[in-house]
Design a protein around this motif. Structure first.
Motif, PDB file in Angstrom:
ATOM      1  N   ALA A 136       3.571  59.549  57.897  1.00  0.00           N
ATOM      2  CA  ALA A 136       3.144  59.384  56.502  1.00  0.00           C
ATOM      3  C   ALA A 136       4.332  59.488  55.559  1.00  0.00           C
ATOM      4  O   ALA A 136       4.383  58.807  54.539  1.00  0.00           O
ATOM      5  N   LYS A 137       5.314  60.331  55.918  1.00  0.00           N
ATOM      6  CA  LYS A 137       6.512  60.453  55.080  1.00  0.00           C
ATOM      7  C   LYS A 137       7.395  59.222  55.198  1.00  0.00           C
ATOM      8  O   LYS A 137       8.109  58.876  54.267  1.00  0.00           O
ATOM      9  N   VAL A 138       7.367  58.558  56.338  1.00  0.00           N
ATOM     10  CA  VAL A 138       8.240  57.402  56.572  1.00  0.00           C
ATOM     11  C   VAL A 138       7.597  56.107  56.058  1.00  0.00           C
ATOM     12  O   VAL A 138       8.300  55.140  55.757  1.00  0.00           O
ATOM     13  N   ASP A 139       6.284  56.086  55.908  1.00  0.00           N
ATOM     14  CA  ASP A 139       5.589  54.872  55.452  1.00  0.00           C
ATOM     15  C   ASP A 139       6.149  54.317  54.142  1.00  0.00           C
ATOM     16  O   ASP A 139       6.337  53.105  54.031  1.00  0.00           O
ATOM     17  N   PRO A 140       6.425  55.133  53.122  1.00  0.00           N
ATOM     18  CA  PRO A 140       6.980  54.573  51.887  1.00  0.00           C
ATOM     19  C   PRO A 140       8.326  53.882  52.109  1.00  0.00           C
ATOM     20  O   PRO A 140       8.630  52.894  51.436  1.00  0.00           O
ATOM     21  N   VAL A 141       9.101  54.371  53.063  1.00  0.00           N
ATOM     22  CA  VAL A 141      10.392  53.731  53.350  1.00  0.00           C
ATOM     23  C   VAL A 141      10.150  52.318  53.865  1.00  0.00           C
ATOM     24  O   VAL A 141      10.802  51.362  53.428  1.00  0.00           O
ATOM     25  N   PHE A 142       9.202  52.182  54.780  1.00  0.00           N
ATOM     26  CA  PHE A 142       8.914  50.852  55.305  1.00  0.00           C
ATOM     27  C   PHE A 142       8.324  49.946  54.232  1.00  0.00           C
ATOM     28  O   PHE A 142       8.601  48.740  54.194  1.00  0.00           O
ATOM     29  N   ASP A 143       7.500  50.527  53.351  1.00  0.00           N
ATOM     30  CA  ASP A 143       6.970  49.734  52.237  1.00  0.00           C
ATOM     31  C   ASP A 143       8.103  49.257  51.336  1.00  0.00           C
ATOM     32  O   ASP A 143       8.123  48.103  50.901  1.00  0.00           O
ATOM     33  N   ALA A 144       9.064  50.165  51.065  1.00  0.00           N
ATOM     34  CA  ALA A 144      10.206  49.790  50.218  1.00  0.00           C
ATOM     35  C   ALA A 144      11.037  48.706  50.898  1.00  0.00           C
ATOM     36  O   ALA A 144      11.486  47.756  50.248  1.00  0.00           O
ATOM     37  N   ILE A 145      11.236  48.833  52.195  1.00  0.00           N
ATOM     38  CA  ILE A 145      11.996  47.817  52.929  1.00  0.00           C
ATOM     39  C   ILE A 145      11.270  46.480  52.853  1.00  0.00           C
ATOM     40  O   ILE A 145      11.884  45.428  52.658  1.00  0.00           O
ATOM     41  N   GLY A 146       9.951  46.516  52.961  1.00  0.00           N
ATOM     42  CA  GLY A 146       9.170  45.279  52.837  1.00  0.00           C
ATOM     43  C   GLY A 146       9.306  44.675  51.447  1.00  0.00           C
ATOM     44  O   GLY A 146       9.442  43.458  51.301  1.00  0.00           O
ATOM     45  N   ASP A 147       9.302  45.536  50.420  1.00  0.00           N
ATOM     46  CA  ASP A 147       9.470  45.044  49.053  1.00  0.00           C
ATOM     47  C   ASP A 147      10.850  44.441  48.855  1.00  0.00           C
ATOM     48  O   ASP A 147      11.003  43.410  48.184  1.00  0.00           O
ATOM     49  N   VAL A 148      11.886  45.089  49.429  1.00  0.00           N
ATOM     50  CA  VAL A 148      13.242  44.547  49.325  1.00  0.00           C
ATOM     51  C   VAL A 148      13.314  43.189  50.005  1.00  0.00           C
ATOM     52  O   VAL A 148      13.906  42.241  49.480  1.00  0.00           O
ATOM     53  N   GLY A 149      12.682  43.079  51.170  1.00  0.00           N
ATOM     54  CA  GLY A 149      12.658  41.791  51.869  1.00  0.00           C
ATOM     55  C   GLY A 149      11.982  40.719  51.043  1.00  0.00           C
ATOM     56  O   GLY A 149      12.464  39.595  50.941  1.00  0.00           O
ATOM     57  N   SER A 167      16.460  34.406  47.116  1.00  0.00           N
ATOM     58  CA  SER A 167      16.995  33.296  47.911  1.00  0.00           C
ATOM     59  C   SER A 167      16.347  31.975  47.488  1.00  0.00           C
ATOM     60  O   SER A 167      17.026  30.955  47.344  1.00  0.00           O
ATOM     61  N   GLN A 168      15.049  32.004  47.287  1.00  0.00           N
ATOM     62  CA  GLN A 168      14.365  30.783  46.861  1.00  0.00           C
ATOM     63  C   GLN A 168      14.828  30.361  45.468  1.00  0.00           C
ATOM     64  O   GLN A 168      15.033  29.171  45.209  1.00  0.00           O
ATOM     65  N   SER A 169      15.043  31.333  44.587  1.00  0.00           N
ATOM     66  CA  SER A 169      15.506  31.005  43.234  1.00  0.00           C
ATOM     67  C   SER A 169      16.903  30.403  43.278  1.00  0.00           C
ATOM     68  O   SER A 169      17.183  29.415  42.587  1.00  0.00           O
ATOM     69  N   VAL A 170      17.791  30.989  44.076  1.00  0.00           N
ATOM     70  CA  VAL A 170      19.148  30.455  44.204  1.00  0.00           C
ATOM     71  C   VAL A 170      19.104  29.055  44.797  1.00  0.00           C
ATOM     72  O   VAL A 170      19.821  28.147  44.344  1.00  0.00           O
TER      73      VAL A 170
END
Length: 145
Positions: free
Chosen positions: A74-87, A94-97
């Motif tokens: 549960a503590k690590v889930d936000p990290v994965f969510d943040a990584i998903g948001d960064v992706g 990338s699409q804008s460029v």
């Protein structure tokens, strides 16, 4: 005839005695077997109580370990969510460029003729300027001589 009756009664008594002896041995053997079965069941009960106690301890440890793992996940889930948001953000960037590069390429292609004409005109002006300078320098040189 009475003797036959006594003999028959004696044979019947002996037969009953033999049956009683064998029945007694059988019952004694059955009693010993039942005693051994009772001892075995008692030993199994004691061992099962020990095993069930150990199994309960193992189950308790497993539950606490599972709770610990769930807490850490549960503590690590936000990290994965943040990584998903960064992706997702990087994908959008990338699409804008890519769209910007395509737009710039299209604009350059559209203005390519104009740019070529501007370069041609500027080259002509530069050549004319050079001729003018050369002509001026020749006039200045001829005046000095």
């Amino acid at each position: 005839m009475i003797v036959i009756l006594y003999v028959a009664a004696l044979i019947a008594a002996i037969a009953l005695l033999v049956i009683a002896i064998y029945l007694s041995k059988t019952l004694k053997s059955a009693s010993q077997t039942m005693n051994e079965v009772a001892k075995t069941v008692e030993k199994m009960t004691n061992e099962l109580q020990g095993i069930s106690g150990e199994a309960q301890q193992l189950l308790d440890k497993t539950n606490s370990l599972l709770d610990d793992v769930n807490g850490k996940v549960a503590k690590v889930d936000p990290v994965f969510d943040a990584i998903g948001d960064v992706g997702t953000s990087l994908l959008g960037l990338s699409q804008s460029v890519r769209e910007l590069a395509t737009l710039a390429t299209n604009k350059v292609s559209a203005n390519e003729r104009k740019v070529a004409q501007a370069i041609s005109v500027s080259n002509s002006i530069l050549a004319l300027k050079d001729k003018f300078k050369a002509s001026k320098a020749a006039k200045t040189k001829s005046k000095r001589s």
